[in-house]
Design a protein around this motif. Structure first.
Motif, short mmCIF file in Angstrom:
data_model
loop_
_atom_site.label_atom_id
_atom_site.label_comp_id
_atom_site.label_asym_id
_atom_site.label_seq_id
_atom_site.Cartn_x
_atom_site.Cartn_y
_atom_site.Cartn_z
N GLY A 43 -12.90 14.24 -3.33
CA GLY A 43 -14.00 13.50 -1.98
C GLY A 43 -12.82 13.84 -0.75
N ILE A 44 -12.95 12.66 -0.29
CA ILE A 44 -11.24 11.71 0.35
C ILE A 44 -10.78 10.64 -0.46
CG2 ILE A 44 -11.36 13.09 2.96
CD1 ILE A 44 -13.04 10.09 3.20
N TRP A 45 -11.19 10.42 -1.58
CA TRP A 45 -10.92 9.41 -2.00
C TRP A 45 -9.76 9.20 -3.30
CZ3 TRP A 45 -15.55 10.55 -1.58
CH2 TRP A 45 -16.68 9.81 -0.09
N ASN A 46 -8.31 8.75 -2.89
CA ASN A 46 -7.22 9.22 -4.56
C ASN A 46 -6.35 7.99 -3.39
OD1 ASN A 46 -5.28 10.36 -6.15
ND2 ASN A 46 -4.82 11.10 -3.40
N VAL A 56 0.59 8.93 -5.64
CA VAL A 56 1.23 10.15 -5.01
C VAL A 56 1.24 11.48 -5.36
CG1 VAL A 56 3.53 10.15 -4.29
CG2 VAL A 56 2.24 8.15 -4.15
N ARG A 57 0.86 11.31 -6.71
CA ARG A 57 0.67 12.16 -7.65
C ARG A 57 -0.83 12.67 -8.56
NH1 ARG A 57 5.63 13.75 -11.94
NH2 ARG A 57 4.60 15.88 -11.16
N PRO A 58 -1.90 12.98 -7.06
CA PRO A 58 -3.09 12.53 -7.81
C PRO A 58 -3.42 13.87 -8.84
CG PRO A 58 -2.66 13.83 -5.84
CD PRO A 58 -1.74 13.09 -5.71
N PRO A 59 -4.58 13.67 -9.64
CA PRO A 59 -4.67 14.54 -11.30
C PRO A 59 -5.13 15.76 -9.88
CG PRO A 59 -6.33 12.48 -11.41
CD PRO A 59 -5.47 12.73 -10.20
N TRP A 60 -4.21 17.42 -10.80
CA TRP A 60 -4.20 18.63 -10.20
C TRP A 60 -4.25 18.26 -8.27
CZ3 TRP A 60 -8.07 16.73 -13.46
CH2 TRP A 60 -7.79 17.02 -14.71
N SER A 61 -3.14 17.80 -8.09
CA SER A 61 -2.79 17.67 -6.41
C SER A 61 -3.56 17.16 -5.77
CB SER A 61 -2.43 18.88 -6.11
OG SER A 61 -1.48 19.18 -7.12
N SER A 62 -5.08 16.81 -6.10
CA SER A 62 -5.99 16.58 -5.30
C SER A 62 -6.24 18.06 -4.20
CB SER A 62 -6.09 15.46 -5.05
OG SER A 62 -7.51 14.80 -4.54
N SER A 115 0.13 17.75 -2.35
CA SER A 115 -0.66 17.13 -3.08
C SER A 115 -0.98 16.33 -1.81
CB SER A 115 -0.40 16.12 -4.05
OG SER A 115 0.54 17.40 -5.05
N TYR A 116 -2.57 15.71 -2.05
CA TYR A 116 -3.68 15.05 -1.31
C TYR A 116 -2.69 14.07 -1.42
CZ TYR A 116 -7.51 12.29 0.95
OH TYR A 116 -7.87 11.06 1.35
N GLU A 117 -2.54 13.08 -0.52
CA GLU A 117 -1.56 11.47 -0.31
C GLU A 117 -2.57 9.59 -0.18
OE1 GLU A 117 0.18 11.55 -2.45
OE2 GLU A 117 2.15 13.11 -1.97
N PRO A 118 -2.09 9.18 -0.43
CA PRO A 118 -2.96 8.34 -0.73
C PRO A 118 -2.55 7.51 1.09
CG PRO A 118 -1.74 7.25 -2.10
CD PRO A 118 -1.63 8.57 -1.97
N LEU A 119 -3.01 6.28 1.96
CA LEU A 119 -2.49 6.35 2.81
C LEU A 119 -2.58 4.73 2.61
CD1 LEU A 119 -2.95 6.26 5.82
CD2 LEU A 119 -4.90 5.06 5.82
#
Length: 845
Positions: free
Chosen positions: A388-391, A394-400, A117-121
């Protein structure tokens, strides 16, 4: 020699002069009278690596932060399911015996692990202790200069915050000012949803260091009591990250502790933020073999801190506008429209949803899409993911993640045509990584050569069928055409640019590997046609003769369309490069044996091997029309019967759907030369949703910040939507450049500058009136034949110096064009030879 300051003001003067052009006089701003109440009202800024969502709050501003390489996990296991390929013969036997239920259950046994998953900073919070209530509140996102501004007045003092993300300096720049001396007081603090620690580095700097999870389950997985895992015995999963914030005040006092950076009695302060991760490539352990994220942050922050705010802004503008200013678009409504540019963006969207004409809002939406691509996909970075890059999750929709059965590809449909070719490159880097893991997947899951990828991938290049070893549904998990579809983007880049070095060194080897997989993956059916088995059509299901649902079949139309497209591209590329004659013959022979497209009993293009009914007749995916778009095997001009079947398919499937689904349908209708239907769907895509009084929360639309609603937000709808708008004005997928190929009645007149066409051509300028081209200037970048298809007769301007195309009559533009009629509409077709680096101007006869 010009000083930096003088150079900066010359840039501003040039920009001011640019605004005198009626085409660019429209203010390209999203603006609002109130702060964002939620994430779908916040405004995005970014430089491809660093992303910020700006909320514009008064007493406690929230800037939600992202870094494009911050993902959970680590390098993939190349063989997560050693028994997978043993099931392939059993599945194929079951399919040819029409035992679809058994085939589905066996196909589940050929699954690997989920993507990461793509994670927030983290968040930057700016607390300003105001006692009074704000007046004259204003916030905007100016996409002409990629800057977000918030401004308000409290107790007679006007405060402003200006935010941009610099690509040249790799920092987030936040400038806070008060219009009266010493009135600026605030605390800037930071936090993260991931594991982290804070430290005060000195009086003016705050540091955050953290660790991403070793694994994060997709948000739709709900059977795991521990969906987020940090512990990792292998010490190869879970990357490190760092964030630094430095204050540069003009006056006042600054102190720092772990509670934040405390600023008192200042007039102006610049906050510089930068971040980095230990990511060191898809095949490197982000911990043991990771980069030094702290040194990376310092390498960005220290040089930027030595620059003035003016110098930072100058470099940002010069870089950003180099790309953004390439294209401009002005549209004029047929029935006229009131000037709504003075209205806040959310109010404009609300009025637009009631049916009001607002062509400048449509132009703004187009340019906003280009802005998002520049802001989320820089040439040397990672590609734009589902958001894009905006999320913020921690568990974004469809793992982003990178969903490659449509969504990632859709992100890059506008890259070439909207003159952002460089921003296509991050996708090529991802394809190279996925091809590397995809070789192991082809061998370990199927026992064949080449490379393949499936439904999802991530920053680690996952290529196996996801599903967590049998928990996923084959209708999405076991679709094996992801690599073949991705390969189309490589050839499209060549078709637009004519870059043979790229074709030879980058594109062709990857395309050939995907074609090798498909060549070996194909098997003959009982009639001698070559088919794929198992085969699915993302993400739809069919009705079996016994009334039950089926997921897995043979030779879905999407599979056949993608393979035809790939083989065609590889054959053309190998011919251009004069290489691989034997392999070219193999796939040429196979192309002639591929299972043909079928027209079903309803007159539609058949989706499956047999004419099954759909479980969901209005399903959001229309995957079987791949050959219409983004492929080129079906077109009204070349295959009218199949084009008619494609039209019938769209009529049966309906106009409803999620945001990205509507965006794809805009492109379909444009390829069918039906601009009015494409425009109808564009208006639906722009319907305001997510606020009180809107009844559009269960279907695709547009949020107040102009992000596309799946729902929830997915950026592919924005990118697919502007790709469709481009296709309405310009098409070049066949052997000609079609101007105004699907112009809707509502766009009666207009002007566009800077679009690009395949063959290495730029549409320097095109103006049209009453649906007819009044002027077009075409630039040839690589030379060669140009075939122009327009709705009305043109003549060459004096001094153009045309040469006839090979085999054509001399000076065909002067002696009369070929006339073509398609669907009752006539078009003029002109052929002429071009020289590289020259412009060719034509005007209405």
């Amino acid at each position: 020699m010009l000083t930096k300051t003088t150079h900066f003001y010359l840039i501003l003067l040039a920009f001011a002069l640019r605004l005198s052009d009626p085409l660019t006089a429209q203010p390209l701003k999203l603006w609002y009278k109130q702060p964002a109440r939620n994430w779908n009202e916040a405004l995005p800024v970014g430089n491809g690596r660093l992303g910020v969502m700006v909320f514009g709050k008064v007493n406690e501003e929230l800037l939600q932060l992202n870094e494009s390489t911050l993902w959970s996990g680590g390098p993939v296991d190349p063989n997560p399911n050693p028994d997978a390929k043993t099931y392939l013969p059993q599945i194929r036997k079951a399919l040819f015996e029409e035992n679809y239920e058994l085939a589905t259950s066996l196909t589940k046994k050929m699954q690997g692990r989920y993507t990461e998953s793509y994670e927030p900073l983290g968040d930057l919070l700016i607390r300003q202790p105001f006692s009074g209530q704000p007046t004259t509140y204003y916030r905007d996102l100016n996409i002409s200069d990629a800057t977000a501004t918030t401004r308000f007045t409290v107790d007679g003092v006007t405060y402003s915050r200006e935010i941009f993300v610099s690509a040249p300096d790799q920092v987030i720049v936040v400038r806070l000012t008060a219009d009266k001396p010493g009135k600026l007081n605030f605390v800037a603090s930071t936090k993260s949803q991931l594991r982290y620690q804070l430290a005060a580095v000195n009086n003016r700097e705050l540091a955050l260091i953290g660790k991403a999870p070793a694994h994060t389950d997709p948000n739709y997985v709900r059977d795991n009591p521990q969906p987020i895992i940090y512990a990792d015995a292998s010490q190869c999963r879970g990357m490190r990250f760092a964030l630094r914030i430095r204050a540069l005040p003009s006056d006042g006092t600054v102190t720092t502790d772990t509670a934040g950076i405390h600023v008192s009695h200042a007039t102006s302060v610049v906050l510089l933020l930068s971040a980095a991760t230990s990511f060191n490539g898809f095949d490197k352990c982000p911990d043991n073999d990771g980069k030094d994220e702290i040194k990376l942050v310092e390498s960005y922050l220290n040089p930027a801190a030595r620059k003035t705010y003016t110098a930072l802004k100058q470099a940002h503008l010069q870089d950003y506008q180099t790309y953004f200013n390439r294209v401009s678009l002005a549209l004029t409504a047929k029935n006229g429209s009131a000037d709504r540019q003075a209205l806040p963006t959310d109010e404009r969207l609300s009025q637009y949803a009631t049916g009001e004409n607002d062509p400048t809002l449509e132009s703004l939406y187009y340019q906003f899409g280009r802005y998002l691509l520049i802001s989320s996909s820089r040439p040397t970075g990672t590609p734009a993911n589902l958001q894009g890059i905006w999320n913020p999750h921690v568990r974004p929709p469809w793992s982003s993640n990178f969903t490659i059965n449509i969504n990632t590809q859709m992100n890059y449909w506008p890259a070439e045509i909207s003159n952002l070719s460089e921003f296509h490159r991050p996708l090529f880097g991802l394809i190279k990584d996925v091809a590397s893991t995809g070789k192991a997947t082809a061998k370990n899951f199927y026992g064949i050569g080449g490379w393949t990828a499936h439904h999802n991938t991530d920053i680690w290049g996952v290529s196996n069928p996801v599903g967590d070893l049998g928990k996923g549904s084959p209708l999405w998990a076991n679709w094996a055409m992801g690599g073949a579809w991705l390969s189309q983007h490589l050839y499209e880049h060549y078709r637009y640019t004519g870059d043979k070095t790229f074709l030879r060194e980058t594109a062709y080897p990857l395309m050939k590997g995907a074609a090798q997989f498909c060549s070996e993956w194909l098997i003959p059916d009982n009639e001698g046609h070559l088919v794929t088995a198992p085969s699915t059509t993302p993400e739809n299901v069919f009705v079996l003769p016994n009334g039950k649902r089926g997921e897995v079949s043979i030779a879905t139309t999407m599979d056949m369309g993608i393979i035809r497209d790939l083989f065609t591209n590889v054959i053309e590329a190998s011919t251009i490069l004069n290489t691989d004659v034997d392999f070219r013959k193999v796939i040429s022979d196979q192309t002639g044996k591929l299972y043909p497209f079928q027209i079903g009993k309803k007159g539609n293009l058949q989706e499956w091997y047999k004419d099954f009914d759909e479980v969901e007749p209005l399903h959001r995916h229309v995957s079987h029309l791949f050959a219409l778009h983004p492929g080129r095997q079906i077109a009204p001009l070349t295959t009218p019967e199949l084009a008619a079947a494609a039209r019938k398919t769209l009529e049966l499937r309906g106009d409803e759907g999620t945001g990205w689904s509507k965006a794809w349908k805009i492109n379909f209708w444009a390829r069918l030369n039906d601009g009015n239907h494409a425009y109808k769907l564009l208006r639906e895509l722009l319907k305001l949703t997510g606020v009180e009084g809107t009844n559009y929360t269960n279907a695709g639309g547009t949020y107040p910040n102009m992000f596309c609603a799946h729902p929830p937000f997915q950026i592919d709808g924005n990118f697919g939507g502007i790709a469709g708008m481009s296709e309405m004005l310009l098409q070049s997928h066949l052997d000609h450049i079609g101007l105004l190929a699907a112009l809707p009645d509502q766009w009666n007149s207009g002007q566009v500058k800077g679009l690009r066409a395949r063959g290495g051509f730029d549409i320097v300028e095109m103006t049209w009136q009453d649906g007819k081209v009044s002027k077009v200037v075409i630039r040839s970048n690589v030379g060669g034949n140009c075939r122009l298809r327009v709705p009305n007769a043109l003549k060459a301007s004096a001094g153009v110096g045309l040469k006839p195309a090979s085999g054509a009559n001399p000076n065909p533009l002067f002696q009369g064009p070929t006339v073509q009629t398609v669907q009752g509409a006539t078009a003029q077709v002109y052929d002429f030879m071009t020289q590289a680096g020259r412009n060719y101007t034509f005007v209405m006869q």
